[in-house]
Design a protein around this motif. Sequence first.
Motif, short mmCIF file in Angstrom:
data_model
loop_
_atom_site.label_atom_id
_atom_site.label_comp_id
_atom_site.label_asym_id
_atom_site.label_seq_id
_atom_site.Cartn_x
_atom_site.Cartn_y
_atom_site.Cartn_z
N ARG A 18 0.86 -1.17 0.00
CA ARG A 18 0.00 0.00 0.00
C ARG A 18 0.89 1.22 0.00
NH1 ARG A 18 -5.37 -0.08 3.25
NH2 ARG A 18 -6.33 -1.69 2.04
N GLY A 19 0.75 2.03 -1.05
CA GLY A 19 1.53 3.27 -1.14
C GLY A 19 0.60 4.48 -1.04
N PHE A 20 1.21 5.59 -0.98
CA PHE A 20 0.43 6.83 -0.92
C PHE A 20 -0.11 7.14 -2.30
CE2 PHE A 20 0.23 11.45 -1.48
CZ PHE A 20 -0.71 11.75 -0.51
#
Length: 132
Positions: free
Chosen positions: A5-7
Motif C-alpha cells: 500500500r503506497g500513498f
Amino acid sequence: MKARRGFSPPPVGGTTLLAVFAVLCLTVFAVLSLSAVRADDRLSRKSADAVAACYRAEAEAEAVLARLRSGEVPAGVTAENGIYRYQVPVSDTRALRVEVRVQGREYSVLRWETVSADDAVYDSSLAVWDGN
C-alpha cells in the motif's frame, strides 16, 4: 504475500475541475464587466462635456444676437447689407456659425448651424494604375 500500500493522491474528479472552471469564468466575466463599465463612464462623460460645450456656444451666440438687436455690433461680427455673420467656437474642431438679418427690433435667423472649424481642403482623388 502482503499487498503493498503506497500513498496515492486524492482523485481530482470532474466536479473539482468544473468548480475551478466556473470560478475562472466568473472572474473573467467580472473583469470584462468592470472594463465595460469604465468605458461607458468615459463615453458618458465625453458626451456630457460635448453637450455642455454646445449649450455654452448657443448661449454665447444668443448673447451676441441680443447685442445686435439692441443696435450694438460686437467684435468679430461682420455686417453686409443688413446681414450679420459671426462664429462661436464649440470645441477645437467645431464652431457655431450664425447669420441673422436684423432690421430694428425684428430679426430673422438665416443660418444657425454647427460646422467644422477646420477649413482644410482634402485631396479625394485616387491615383489608379491603368495598366500601362
